[in-house]
Write a protein that holds these residues in place. Structure first.
Motif, PDB file in Angstrom:
ATOM      1  N   ASP A  61       0.824  -1.219   0.000  1.00 25.79           N
ATOM      2  CA  ASP A  61       0.000   0.000   0.000  1.00 25.79           C
ATOM      3  C   ASP A  61       0.855   1.265   0.000  1.00 25.79           C
ATOM      4  OD1 ASP A  61       0.958  -0.086   2.595  1.00 25.79           O
ATOM      5  OD2 ASP A  61      -0.914   0.587   3.494  1.00 25.79           O
ATOM      6  N   SER A  62       2.157   1.131  -0.287  1.00 24.02           N
ATOM      7  CA  SER A  62       3.054   2.286  -0.326  1.00 24.02           C
ATOM      8  C   SER A  62       3.363   2.686  -1.762  1.00 24.02           C
ATOM      9  CB  SER A  62       4.379   1.966   0.370  1.00 24.02           C
ATOM     10  OG  SER A  62       4.179   1.756   1.731  1.00 24.02           O
ATOM     11  N   LEU A  63       3.478   3.983  -1.956  1.00 26.24           N
ATOM     12  CA  LEU A  63       3.835   4.544  -3.250  1.00 26.24           C
ATOM     13  C   LEU A  63       4.985   5.517  -3.018  1.00 26.24           C
ATOM     14  CD1 LEU A  63       3.054   5.025  -6.291  1.00 26.24           C
ATOM     15  CD2 LEU A  63       1.685   6.925  -5.452  1.00 26.24           C
ATOM     16  N   LEU A  64       6.148   5.216  -3.598  1.00 23.90           N
ATOM     17  CA  LEU A  64       7.304   6.095  -3.500  1.00 23.90           C
ATOM     18  C   LEU A  64       7.428   6.843  -4.824  1.00 23.90           C
ATOM     19  CD1 LEU A  64      10.809   5.403  -2.138  1.00 23.90           C
ATOM     20  CD2 LEU A  64      10.596   6.184  -4.487  1.00 23.90           C
ATOM     21  N   VAL A  65       7.623   8.152  -4.754  1.00 26.79           N
ATOM     22  CA  VAL A  65       7.798   8.969  -5.953  1.00 26.79           C
ATOM     23  C   VAL A  65       9.072   9.784  -5.790  1.00 26.79           C
ATOM     24  CG1 VAL A  65       6.817  10.770  -7.416  1.00 26.79           C
ATOM     25  CG2 VAL A  65       5.299   9.134  -6.288  1.00 26.79           C
ATOM     26  N   GLN A  66       9.896   9.767  -6.833  1.00 28.73           N
ATOM     27  CA  GLN A  66      11.102  10.589  -6.873  1.00 28.73           C
ATOM     28  C   GLN A  66      10.969  11.514  -8.074  1.00 28.73           C
ATOM     29  OE1 GLN A  66      14.686   8.390  -7.540  1.00 28.73           O
ATOM     30  NE2 GLN A  66      15.987  10.171  -7.305  1.00 28.73           N
ATOM     31  N   THR A  67      11.107  12.823  -7.863  1.00 27.48           N
ATOM     32  CA  THR A  67      10.911  13.776  -8.958  1.00 27.48           C
ATOM     33  C   THR A  67      11.636  15.091  -8.699  1.00 27.48           C
ATOM     34  OG1 THR A  67       9.239  14.789 -10.384  1.00 27.48           O
ATOM     35  CG2 THR A  67       8.793  14.800  -8.023  1.00 27.48           C
ATOM     36  N   THR A  68      11.801  15.865  -9.768  1.00 25.73           N
ATOM     37  CA  THR A  68      12.282  17.241  -9.677  1.00 25.73           C
ATOM     38  C   THR A  68      11.269  18.185 -10.319  1.00 25.73           C
ATOM     39  OG1 THR A  68      13.462  17.072 -11.774  1.00 25.73           O
ATOM     40  CG2 THR A  68      14.719  16.583  -9.788  1.00 25.73           C
ATOM     41  N   VAL A  69      10.206  17.645 -10.886  1.00 24.73           N
ATOM     42  CA  VAL A  69       9.228  18.442 -11.631  1.00 24.73           C
ATOM     43  C   VAL A  69       8.503  19.416 -10.709  1.00 24.73           C
ATOM     44  CG1 VAL A  69       7.110  18.347 -13.004  1.00 24.73           C
ATOM     45  CG2 VAL A  69       8.920  16.671 -13.388  1.00 24.73           C
ATOM     46  N   GLY A  70       8.552  20.686 -11.076  1.00 26.24           N
ATOM     47  CA  GLY A  70       7.848  21.719 -10.323  1.00 26.24           C
ATOM     48  C   GLY A  70       8.501  22.115  -9.012  1.00 26.24           C
ATOM     49  N   LEU A  71       9.734  21.675  -8.776  1.00 25.79           N
ATOM     50  CA  LEU A  71      10.395  21.924  -7.499  1.00 25.79           C
ATOM     51  C   LEU A  71      11.700  22.694  -7.696  1.00 25.79           C
ATOM     52  CD1 LEU A  71       9.982  18.343  -6.031  1.00 25.79           C
ATOM     53  CD2 LEU A  71       8.517  20.318  -5.619  1.00 25.79           C
ATOM     54  N   GLY A  72      12.023  23.576  -6.763  1.00 26.47           N
ATOM     55  CA  GLY A  72      13.269  24.325  -6.817  1.00 26.47           C
ATOM     56  C   GLY A  72      13.712  24.708  -5.419  1.00 26.47           C
ATOM     57  N   HIS A  73      14.979  25.135  -5.295  1.00 28.31           N
ATOM     58  CA  HIS A  73      15.512  25.532  -3.990  1.00 28.31           C
ATOM     59  C   HIS A  73      16.273  26.836  -4.135  1.00 28.31           C
ATOM     60  CE1 HIS A  73      18.550  25.277  -0.650  1.00 28.31           C
ATOM     61  NE2 HIS A  73      17.407  25.181   0.001  1.00 28.31           N
ATOM     62  N   ASP A  74      15.863  27.831  -3.395  1.00 27.95           N
ATOM     63  CA  ASP A  74      16.519  29.141  -3.393  1.00 27.95           C
ATOM     64  C   ASP A  74      16.708  29.717  -4.794  1.00 27.95           C
ATOM     65  OD1 ASP A  74      16.679  29.143  -0.643  1.00 27.95           O
ATOM     66  OD2 ASP A  74      18.723  28.359  -0.588  1.00 27.95           O
ATOM     67  N   GLY A  75      15.821  29.393  -5.711  1.00 28.10           N
ATOM     68  CA  GLY A  75      15.886  29.932  -7.056  1.00 28.10           C
ATOM     69  C   GLY A  75      17.100  29.463  -7.857  1.00 28.10           C
ATOM     70  N   VAL A  82      12.137  12.954  -2.728  1.00 33.07           N
ATOM     71  CA  VAL A  82      11.568  11.615  -2.645  1.00 33.07           C
ATOM     72  C   VAL A  82      10.492  11.676  -1.578  1.00 33.07           C
ATOM     73  CG1 VAL A  82      11.990   9.201  -2.046  1.00 33.07           C
ATOM     74  CG2 VAL A  82      13.755  10.498  -3.239  1.00 33.07           C
ATOM     75  N   PHE A  83       9.315  11.129  -1.892  1.00 33.12           N
ATOM     76  CA  PHE A  83       8.276  11.055  -0.864  1.00 33.12           C
ATOM     77  C   PHE A  83       7.554   9.724  -0.951  1.00 33.12           C
ATOM     78  CE2 PHE A  83       6.493  13.346  -4.448  1.00 33.12           C
ATOM     79  CZ  PHE A  83       5.288  12.714  -4.680  1.00 33.12           C
ATOM     80  N   ILE A  84       7.013   9.300   0.179  1.00 31.91           N
ATOM     81  CA  ILE A  84       6.270   8.042   0.255  1.00 31.91           C
ATOM     82  C   ILE A  84       4.877   8.337   0.792  1.00 31.91           C
ATOM     83  CG2 ILE A  84       6.118   5.765   1.335  1.00 31.91           C
ATOM     84  CD1 ILE A  84       9.164   5.699   1.424  1.00 31.91           C
ATOM     85  N   VAL A  85       3.893   7.795   0.093  1.00 36.09           N
ATOM     86  CA  VAL A  85       2.491   7.926   0.479  1.00 36.09           C
ATOM     87  C   VAL A  85       1.988   6.523   0.803  1.00 36.09           C
ATOM     88  CG1 VAL A  85       0.215   8.626  -0.325  1.00 36.09           C
ATOM     89  CG2 VAL A  85       2.217   9.884  -1.080  1.00 36.09           C
ATOM     90  N   LYS A  86       1.260   6.386   1.900  1.00 42.20           N
ATOM     91  CA  LYS A  86       0.682   5.081   2.294  1.00 42.20           C
ATOM     92  C   LYS A  86      -0.812   5.091   2.001  1.00 42.20           C
ATOM     93  CE  LYS A  86       2.680   2.561   5.164  1.00 42.20           C
ATOM     94  NZ  LYS A  86       3.188   1.243   4.953  1.00 42.20           N
ATOM     95  N   GLY A  87      -1.309   4.025   1.383  1.00 39.33           N
ATOM     96  CA  GLY A  87      -2.738   3.844   1.175  1.00 39.33           C
ATOM     97  C   GLY A  87      -3.359   4.555  -0.010  1.00 39.33           C
ATOM     98  N   PRO A  88      -2.607   4.873  -1.088  1.00 36.07           N
ATOM     99  CA  PRO A  88      -3.240   5.613  -2.184  1.00 36.07           C
ATOM    100  C   PRO A  88      -4.297   4.818  -2.943  1.00 36.07           C
ATOM    101  CG  PRO A  88      -1.037   4.954  -2.816  1.00 36.07           C
ATOM    102  CD  PRO A  88      -1.197   4.629  -1.360  1.00 36.07           C
ATOM    103  N   ASP A  89      -4.258   3.493  -2.855  1.00 37.63           N
ATOM    104  CA  ASP A  89      -5.247   2.694  -3.569  1.00 37.63           C
ATOM    105  C   ASP A  89      -6.576   2.615  -2.836  1.00 37.63           C
ATOM    106  OD1 ASP A  89      -3.347   2.252  -5.492  1.00 37.63           O
ATOM    107  OD2 ASP A  89      -2.662   0.377  -4.600  1.00 37.63           O
ATOM    108  N   SER A  90      -6.599   3.159  -1.610  1.00 34.64           N
ATOM    109  CA  SER A  90      -7.817   3.068  -0.815  1.00 34.64           C
ATOM    110  C   SER A  90      -8.771   4.233  -1.043  1.00 34.64           C
ATOM    111  CB  SER A  90      -7.458   2.995   0.674  1.00 34.64           C
ATOM    112  OG  SER A  90      -6.868   4.219   1.068  1.00 34.64           O
ATOM    113  N   ALA A  91      -8.350   5.237  -1.809  1.00 31.88           N
ATOM    114  CA  ALA A  91      -9.187   6.418  -1.999  1.00 31.88           C
ATOM    115  C   ALA A  91      -9.049   6.938  -3.426  1.00 31.88           C
ATOM    116  CB  ALA A  91      -8.774   7.514  -1.014  1.00 31.88           C
TER     117      ALA A  91
END
Length: 167
Positions: A61-75, A82-91
């Motif tokens: 029930d875990s979904l790990l996503v690694q991306t740079t799209v739409g993200l920046g740091h100090d311009g 990297v982020f992990i979401v638990k339970g995305p298939d339940s909703a």
């Protein structure tokens, strides 16, 4: 079951200590070992899918996503996360709420977010499950259809042999 944000992890290009958010709270950068273990476990055992927006890995029930799209740091250009979401298939439609929650967390880490682009990454990640399900269904049904064709062919051959003109 509800969808829950488990982890957000970012290492800065500038060499600053990493940003670690785990189980609902920001952690000291020294606690990154726990985050890396969590990422490693999902990465080793999960099903991978790469695409233009990044990498998606599913494990249970875990979904790990690694991306740079739409993200920046100090311009100073793109910022990887990297982020992990638990339970995305339940909703259904979980992407919007989770995108907002991740955005709040990332802003706390001084990471700028283009909400529209970032939301598109989550939509892509959610669809990755649909594609996976279709492939599994096709594989499962493909085997059954092939078996049915083979049985039909055997029956047709038997029938043709019995009704053949003995002449």
């Amino acid at each position: 079951m509800t969808v829950r944000l488990k982890l957000v992890y970012a290492e800065y290009e500038s060499g600053e200590p990493p940003f670690v958010w785990l189980d609902g709270k920001r952690r000291r950068s020294e606690e990154k070992r726990e985050a890396i273990r969590c990422i490693g476990r999902v990465s080793r055992q999960g099903r991978h899918r790469r695409g233009e927006p990044g990498l998606v890995i599913r494990l249970g029930d875990s979904l790990l996503v690694q991306t740079t799209v739409g993200l920046g740091h100090d311009g100073n250009g793109p910022q990887g996360v990297v982020f992990i979401v638990k339970g995305p298939d339940s909703a259904a439609g979980w992407e919007t709420a989770v995108a907002e929650r991740i955005t709040e967390v990332l802003l706390d880490g001084r990471i700028s977010v283009n909400r529209e682009e970032f939301h598109s990454v989550l939509t892509w990640a959610a669809r990755s499950r649909v594609g996976e399900t279709k492939r599994a269904l096709k594989t499962m049904l493909g085997g059954q259809l092939q078996a049915a064709r083979t049985r039909r062919k055997c029956i047709d051959e038997e029938t043709d042999g019995k009704h053949a003109d003995p002449g």
